[in-house]
Design a protein around this motif. Structure first.
Motif, PDB file in Angstrom:
ATOM      1  N   SER A 157      46.834  42.404  59.205  1.00  0.00           N
ATOM      2  CA  SER A 157      46.099  42.009  59.954  1.00  0.00           C
ATOM      3  C   SER A 157      44.995  42.778  60.296  1.00  0.00           C
ATOM      4  CB  SER A 157      46.985  41.475  61.577  1.00  0.00           C
ATOM      5  OG  SER A 157      47.929  40.797  61.364  1.00  0.00           O
ATOM      6  N   SER A 158      44.324  43.342  59.502  1.00  0.00           N
ATOM      7  CA  SER A 158      43.150  44.110  59.771  1.00  0.00           C
ATOM      8  C   SER A 158      42.215  43.564  60.339  1.00  0.00           C
ATOM      9  CB  SER A 158      42.734  44.672  58.243  1.00  0.00           C
ATOM     10  OG  SER A 158      41.482  45.359  58.343  1.00  0.00           O
ATOM     11  N   PRO A 159      41.398  44.162  61.245  1.00  0.00           N
ATOM     12  CA  PRO A 159      40.677  43.472  62.290  1.00  0.00           C
ATOM     13  C   PRO A 159      39.304  43.435  61.461  1.00  0.00           C
ATOM     14  CG  PRO A 159      40.821  45.772  62.743  1.00  0.00           C
ATOM     15  CD  PRO A 159      41.915  45.493  61.657  1.00  0.00           C
ATOM     16  N   TYR A 160      38.944  44.017  60.570  1.00  0.00           N
ATOM     17  CA  TYR A 160      37.488  44.118  59.725  1.00  0.00           C
ATOM     18  C   TYR A 160      37.261  43.007  58.768  1.00  0.00           C
ATOM     19  CZ  TYR A 160      38.363  48.883  61.329  1.00  0.00           C
ATOM     20  OH  TYR A 160      38.551  49.901  62.192  1.00  0.00           O
ATOM     21  N   LYS A 161      36.223  42.452  58.879  1.00  0.00           N
ATOM     22  CA  LYS A 161      35.787  41.187  58.003  1.00  0.00           C
ATOM     23  C   LYS A 161      35.580  41.631  56.519  1.00  0.00           C
ATOM     24  CE  LYS A 161      33.857  38.945  62.004  1.00  0.00           C
ATOM     25  NZ  LYS A 161      32.446  38.194  62.424  1.00  0.00           N
ATOM     26  N   GLY A 162      35.185  43.069  56.302  1.00  0.00           N
ATOM     27  CA  GLY A 162      34.829  43.240  55.092  1.00  0.00           C
ATOM     28  C   GLY A 162      34.368  44.854  54.966  1.00  0.00           C
ATOM     29  N   VAL A 163      33.936  45.240  53.853  1.00  0.00           N
ATOM     30  CA  VAL A 163      33.311  46.714  53.646  1.00  0.00           C
ATOM     31  C   VAL A 163      32.379  47.158  54.625  1.00  0.00           C
ATOM     32  CG1 VAL A 163      32.275  48.378  52.317  1.00  0.00           C
ATOM     33  CG2 VAL A 163      34.328  46.775  51.287  1.00  0.00           C
ATOM     34  N   ALA A 164      31.302  46.186  54.717  1.00  0.00           N
ATOM     35  CA  ALA A 164      30.187  46.338  55.597  1.00  0.00           C
ATOM     36  C   ALA A 164      30.477  46.440  57.154  1.00  0.00           C
ATOM     37  CB  ALA A 164      29.234  45.521  55.249  1.00  0.00           C
ATOM     38  N   ASP A 165      31.391  45.476  57.406  1.00  0.00           N
ATOM     39  CA  ASP A 165      31.776  45.371  58.923  1.00  0.00           C
ATOM     40  C   ASP A 165      32.643  46.567  59.323  1.00  0.00           C
ATOM     41  OD1 ASP A 165      32.284  44.096  61.426  1.00  0.00           O
ATOM     42  OD2 ASP A 165      34.361  43.835  60.773  1.00  0.00           O
ATOM     43  N   CYS A 166      33.469  47.115  58.294  1.00  0.00           N
ATOM     44  CA  CYS A 166      34.317  48.101  58.703  1.00  0.00           C
ATOM     45  C   CYS A 166      33.547  49.433  58.759  1.00  0.00           C
ATOM     46  CB  CYS A 166      35.437  48.554  57.401  1.00  0.00           C
ATOM     47  SG  CYS A 166      36.755  49.693  57.719  1.00  0.00           S
ATOM     48  N   ILE A 167      32.700  49.578  58.058  1.00  0.00           N
ATOM     49  CA  ILE A 167      31.820  50.860  58.133  1.00  0.00           C
ATOM     50  C   ILE A 167      30.817  50.816  59.451  1.00  0.00           C
ATOM     51  CG2 ILE A 167      29.736  51.846  56.897  1.00  0.00           C
ATOM     52  CD1 ILE A 167      30.576  50.985  54.239  1.00  0.00           C
ATOM     53  N   SER A 168      30.420  49.650  59.665  1.00  0.00           N
ATOM     54  CA  SER A 168      29.519  49.611  60.947  1.00  0.00           C
ATOM     55  C   SER A 168      30.224  49.769  62.196  1.00  0.00           C
ATOM     56  CB  SER A 168      28.641  48.461  60.937  1.00  0.00           C
ATOM     57  OG  SER A 168      29.553  47.240  60.781  1.00  0.00           O
ATOM     58  N   ARG A 169      31.572  49.425  62.086  1.00  0.00           N
ATOM     59  CA  ARG A 169      32.304  49.385  63.208  1.00  0.00           C
ATOM     60  C   ARG A 169      32.879  50.770  63.331  1.00  0.00           C
ATOM     61  NH1 ARG A 169      36.337  44.365  64.032  1.00  0.00           N
ATOM     62  NH2 ARG A 169      37.013  45.798  65.486  1.00  0.00           N
ATOM     63  N   VAL A 170      33.290  51.545  62.338  1.00  0.00           N
ATOM     64  CA  VAL A 170      33.776  52.807  62.422  1.00  0.00           C
ATOM     65  C   VAL A 170      32.870  53.576  62.795  1.00  0.00           C
ATOM     66  CG1 VAL A 170      34.821  54.610  61.126  1.00  0.00           C
ATOM     67  CG2 VAL A 170      35.849  52.378  60.957  1.00  0.00           C
ATOM     68  N   LEU A 171      31.579  53.796  62.378  1.00  0.00           N
ATOM     69  CA  LEU A 171      30.559  54.480  62.889  1.00  0.00           C
ATOM     70  C   LEU A 171      30.013  54.234  64.100  1.00  0.00           C
ATOM     71  CD1 LEU A 171      27.950  54.150  59.765  1.00  0.00           C
ATOM     72  CD2 LEU A 171      28.928  56.309  60.665  1.00  0.00           C
ATOM     73  N   ARG A 172      30.148  52.938  64.614  1.00  0.00           N
ATOM     74  CA  ARG A 172      29.790  52.711  66.313  1.00  0.00           C
ATOM     75  C   ARG A 172      30.920  53.210  67.001  1.00  0.00           C
ATOM     76  NH1 ARG A 172      28.805  48.185  65.286  1.00  0.00           N
ATOM     77  NH2 ARG A 172      30.695  46.953  66.066  1.00  0.00           N
ATOM     78  N   GLU A 173      32.214  53.070  66.728  1.00  0.00           N
ATOM     79  CA  GLU A 173      33.066  53.447  67.778  1.00  0.00           C
ATOM     80  C   GLU A 173      34.101  54.707  67.500  1.00  0.00           C
ATOM     81  OE1 GLU A 173      35.860  50.207  66.878  1.00  0.00           O
ATOM     82  OE2 GLU A 173      34.537  48.503  67.356  1.00  0.00           O
ATOM     83  N   GLU A 174      33.888  55.047  66.157  1.00  0.00           N
ATOM     84  CA  GLU A 174      34.576  56.488  66.007  1.00  0.00           C
ATOM     85  C   GLU A 174      33.646  57.518  65.776  1.00  0.00           C
ATOM     86  OE1 GLU A 174      38.188  56.051  64.357  1.00  0.00           O
ATOM     87  OE2 GLU A 174      38.014  53.829  64.296  1.00  0.00           O
ATOM     88  N   GLY A 175      32.244  57.150  65.019  1.00  0.00           N
ATOM     89  CA  GLY A 175      31.503  58.207  64.431  1.00  0.00           C
ATOM     90  C   GLY A 175      31.845  58.544  63.244  1.00  0.00           C
ATOM     91  N   ILE A 176      30.865  59.282  62.386  1.00  0.00           N
ATOM     92  CA  ILE A 176      30.976  59.731  60.983  1.00  0.00           C
ATOM     93  C   ILE A 176      32.210  60.356  60.662  1.00  0.00           C
ATOM     94  CG2 ILE A 176      29.504  61.503  61.130  1.00  0.00           C
ATOM     95  CD1 ILE A 176      28.190  60.389  58.387  1.00  0.00           C
ATOM     96  N   ARG A 177      32.583  61.402  61.801  1.00  0.00           N
ATOM     97  CA  ARG A 177      33.655  61.944  61.365  1.00  0.00           C
ATOM     98  C   ARG A 177      34.891  61.255  61.000  1.00  0.00           C
ATOM     99  NH1 ARG A 177      34.325  66.986  65.642  1.00  0.00           N
ATOM    100  NH2 ARG A 177      35.798  67.515  64.145  1.00  0.00           N
TER     101      ARG A 177
END
Length: 317
Positions: A157-177
């Motif tokens: 049940s991963s909430p991400y639609k794909g690679v690009a969505d996962c990268i953008s959401r992690v960057l936005r919500e959690e930062g590059i760290r």
């Protein structure tokens, strides 16, 4: 044809420019050829064994408060029943983006380091182990961000639609760290993994070649595959607890997985012990060994085959 344990071939006296070129050769190959050979080997290895990697992630990531620990057969049935066979390949795109460059760096640094550290003893196991450690520190810096994306996509049940969505959401919500939260743990895990792997591989390959030296050329791929499988299985078993820590750091806060206050390896280990006991640190050891034994055989065989492919035109020059 020279094998992976051969010494660098270097004339005694060369002008500086020519010396620089030859210093980047081992087994008659240039630096970029090692990078291509390693990249192809990595992609073939990870693509072939990706379904097993997905099962390992599912078994290691779940918090017992949210997910019941799964056995290997239960994990297979769970994925296939809910998502079909294609569910085993979710996250393959992220793996492809990371594995190629990471393996290019991995094998290149290994070969160059082995040349520098081996000196007059090409069968020095300490040099092989040290070269493997240097190679993994460099390659992990390349692969860890995409490995984080891959594992988050592999979750149930991963909430991400794909690679690009996962990268953008992690960057936005959690930062590059967040992409490097597991880097220290990955290095701590892969340093002993790689040291055991390369030392075992070189020793097993040398022993197998000595069993039947007259047939060494004909059995070259069999030797590499057998030595690689033995090395991969042993190294995987030894480092499973740290792999569990790495997975939980990379998947923290997603799909009900626990979130940790820091990326400290010791903190995560204590949390796992409190929640699951010592058995929790060995979760996923079966698919991990099932992944790494054939994966290492595939990787080394492909790598050596690619080196042979490059050696032929080089020898003609």
């Amino acid at each position: 044809m020279a094998d992976a344990s051969a010494e660098f071939r270097r004339p005694e006296l060369l002008p500086p420019a020519a010396d620089l070129v030859v210093a980047q050769q081992h087994d008659g190959l240039r630096f970029w050829q090692f990078m291509v050979a390693g990249s192809v080997a990595g992609l073939v290895e990870h693509t072939a064994m990706f379904p097993v990697d997905t099962l390992k992630t599912r078994m290691q990531a779940g918090s017992s408060a949210c997910h019941r620990p799964l056995g290997l057969s239960q994990a297979v049935r769970s994925v296939v029943r809910a998502e079909g066979a294609l569910g085993l390949y979710r996250g393959l795109g992220a793996m492809s983006l990371g594995a190629g460059p990471a393996h290019a760096v991995y094998f290149s640094v290994y070969e160059i380091s082995k040349k520098s550290l081996s000196r007059d003893n090409p069968n020095n196991p300490v040099a092989h182990a040290a070269s493997g450690v240097l190679a993994t520190v460099a390659s992990d810096a390349v692969f860890t961000p995409m490995d984080t994306v891959k594992q988050r996509l592999q979750l149930k049940s991963s909430p991400y639609k794909g690679v690009a969505d996962c990268i953008s959401r992690v960057l936005r919500e959690e930062g590059i760290r967040a992409f490097f939260a597991s880097y220290r743990t990955t290095v701590v895990m892969n340093a002993p993994y790689t040291a055991v792997h390369f030392a075992t591989y070189e020793a097993a390959k040398r022993g197998l070649m000595e069993v039947s030296p007259e047939d060494a050329s004909d059995e070259r791929l069999v030797v590499h595959a057998t030595a690689g499988a033995a090395a991969g299985a042993l190294a995987a078993a030894v480092t499973t607890p740290l792999d569990v820590v790495k997975t939980q750091l990379q998947c923290q806060g997603v799909c009900g997985c626990d979130r940790f206050s820091s990326s400290s390896t010791s903190e995560v280990i204590r949390a796992i012990l409190r929640r699951d006991g010592y058995a929790g640190l060995m979760r996923g050891w079966k698919p991990r060994m099932l992944f790494h034994a054939p994966a290492a055989a595939i990787c080394w065989s492909t790598y050596e085959a690619m080196k042979s492919f490059f050696e032929q035109p080089n020898d003609q020059k």
